[in-house]
Each structure stands twice: as structure tokens, then as C-alpha cells.
Motif scaffolding. Structure first.
Motif, PDB file in Angstrom:
ATOM      1  N   ALA A 160      46.392  46.727  44.324  1.00 15.53           N
ATOM      2  CA  ALA A 160      46.309  45.338  43.867  1.00 15.53           C
ATOM      3  C   ALA A 160      44.876  44.824  43.950  1.00 15.53           C
ATOM      4  O   ALA A 160      44.376  44.158  43.028  1.00 15.53           O
ATOM      5  N   ASN A 161      44.190  45.127  45.045  1.00 18.51           N
ATOM      6  CA  ASN A 161      42.805  44.683  45.206  1.00 18.51           C
ATOM      7  C   ASN A 161      41.884  45.355  44.202  1.00 18.51           C
ATOM      8  O   ASN A 161      40.942  44.739  43.690  1.00 18.51           O
ATOM      9  N   TYR A 163      42.661  46.470  41.157  1.00 21.72           N
ATOM     10  CA  TYR A 163      42.846  45.938  39.808  1.00 21.72           C
ATOM     11  C   TYR A 163      42.417  44.479  39.700  1.00 21.72           C
ATOM     12  O   TYR A 163      41.900  44.050  38.651  1.00 21.72           O
ATOM     13  N   TRP A 164      42.585  43.690  40.754  1.00 24.97           N
ATOM     14  CA  TRP A 164      42.045  42.342  40.725  1.00 24.97           C
ATOM     15  C   TRP A 164      40.513  42.383  40.637  1.00 24.97           C
ATOM     16  O   TRP A 164      39.900  41.570  39.938  1.00 24.97           O
ATOM     17  N   SER A 165      39.920  43.316  41.321  1.00 24.58           N
ATOM     18  CA  SER A 165      38.459  43.442  41.260  1.00 24.58           C
ATOM     19  C   SER A 165      38.009  43.743  39.843  1.00 24.58           C
ATOM     20  O   SER A 165      37.022  43.167  39.354  1.00 24.58           O
ATOM     21  N   HIS A 167      39.659  42.928  37.184  1.00 26.12           N
ATOM     22  CA  HIS A 167      39.940  41.703  36.432  1.00 26.12           C
ATOM     23  C   HIS A 167      38.773  40.720  36.553  1.00 26.12           C
ATOM     24  O   HIS A 167      38.360  40.108  35.554  1.00 26.12           O
TER      25      HIS A 167
END
Length: 218
Positions: A160-161, A163-165, A167
């Protein structure tokens, strides 16, 4: 078909693509008509329809034309980065550099066509109508290769971290491509949104630090 006639047709086709690229970057998909494109390219409307069929067909052709060039450059940068890495593989900074360099530091800012293209990509990437569909179609296969490289560089990362990064990186890139001029006013002229090389030099360490902060095991 004789060679001169073939070149003439190709030239007119490229003019149509260039005209559409500039208009779409300025007005967006809904603000541009095939007639506007034909008038800017100085060709018959029927010729634009002959080559691309519809406005959607022309839009796709505009995106694909430079996407192929850009993806080849980014793939080559990633492969070079991996080939020159030490036994532990490339660092986060090296991977981010390979991702950004072909877009921000290749001299494309000196080419009006590339400037229009990146402005258009900035629009598409932030559009709820087009972003998920078209960015996925033209860029996701290559982005996934970069994500695989980042997973190896950050083996303890929560997905999650990670892919948020990405993003957040994509958002920073989109705003940079848009060249809105806001940073020019905010900085009282000390910084210019057209300075792609300046953005690149700062974005690599900034983004890499964000990835490390979220993704490295504490």
C-alpha cells in the motif's frame, strides 16, 4: 504509390497530428473538433477523417505517437540503470532517476510538440474520464516494470505504501507537465514552471526520500 506522393501524404498526416496535439493540450478533448484540427493543419476535413476516422481515433493516435518513443527511452534508461548497478541492484534514487530523466531532462522542453504532448498527458492523467483508461493503456506496462524494480530496492515495503508513493510521484509529474505558471507567481518570478530541468533535479531526491520514508522498515 510514388515516393513523393507517399511523403506528401505522410507530411499531411503529421501536420494533422501536430495540430491536434496543440489544440488538445490547450482545449481538452471536448473543446476540440475535427474541423478545428483540419483548419489548423491546413488540410481538408475529409483528409483528417480519412486518416483517423473519428476524433477519438485521432486522440488515440496523438497519445500513441509519442508514447512509443517515450516508453522506449524509459525502458532503455531502466535497463541501463539495472546493468550498471552493484550486486544489490539499483538504489531507489537510481530507479526514480531512470523514470524521470527521459521525460524531464532529455531536452524535450525545447520542442514545441513535446511540450504540447506533456501538457496533454498532464490533463489525461488527472482526468476521471480518461486517466484510468488511457494512462493504463499506454503507460502501465512500463510503469509496472519500474514498480517491480522498486519492490526489489525496497523489499520490506508495505505494498500500500509503495503504490501510494507512486501515486504521489505521478501527481507531482502531472502538475509539473501542466506548466500552470502558479509557481512563477508564488515565487515572485524566482522559479519558472517551464524549467523542466530544474524540476527534474529536485524531484529525484524529493520523491526518493518520500519512497524511503514510507517504504523502508523502521
Amino acid at each position: 504509390m510514388a515516393e513523393p506522393e507517399k511523403k506528401k501524404r505522410q507530411s499531411r498526416k503529421e501536420r494533422i497530428l501536430d495540430a491536434a496535439e496543440a489544440l488538445l493540450a490547450r482545449h481538452g478533448f471536448d473543446g476540440v473538433s475535427m474541423r478545428m484540427v483540419a483548419e489548423r493543419a491546413k488540410v481538408d476535413l475529409a483528409l483528417a477523417s480519412y486518416h483517423f476516422g473519428s476524433k477519438q481515433g485521432l486522440f488515440d493516435a496523438v497519445l500513441l505517437r509519442r508514447a512509443e518513443v517515450l516508453n522506449e527511452a524509459r525502458q532503455a534508461a531502466l535497463e541501463e540503470c539495472q546493468a550498471n548497478a552493484g550486486p544489490d541492484g539499483p538504489t531507489v534514487e537510481e530507479i526514480i532517476d531512470a523514470f524521470l530523466n527521459p521525460m524531464l531532462a532529455h531536452g524535450y522542453e525545447d520542442d514545441e510538440g513535446w511540450r504540447h504532448y506533456f501538457e496533454l498527458i498532464g490533463q489525461v492523467n488527472s482526468s476521471t474520464e480518461w486517466g484510468g483508461q488511457l494512462m493504463t493503456k499506454y503507460f502501465d506496462p512500463l510503469v509496472r516494470r519500474f514498480m517491480d524494480a522498486l519492490k526489489k530496492a525496497l523489499p520490506d515495503a508495505d505494498p500500500a505504501n509503495l503504490y501510494w508513493s507512486y501515486h504521489f510521484l505521478s501527481g507531482a509529474l502531472t502538475l509539473t507537465f501542466a506548466r500552470t505558471g502558479r509557481i512563477d507567481h508564488l515565487s515572485n518570478g524566482a522559479i519558472h514552471s517551464d524549467d523542466m530541468l530544474g524540476a527534474y533535479k529536485r524531484m529525484v531526491p524529493f520523491v526518493a526520500a518520500g519512497f524511503r520514508e514510507l517504504c523502508e522498515k523502521k
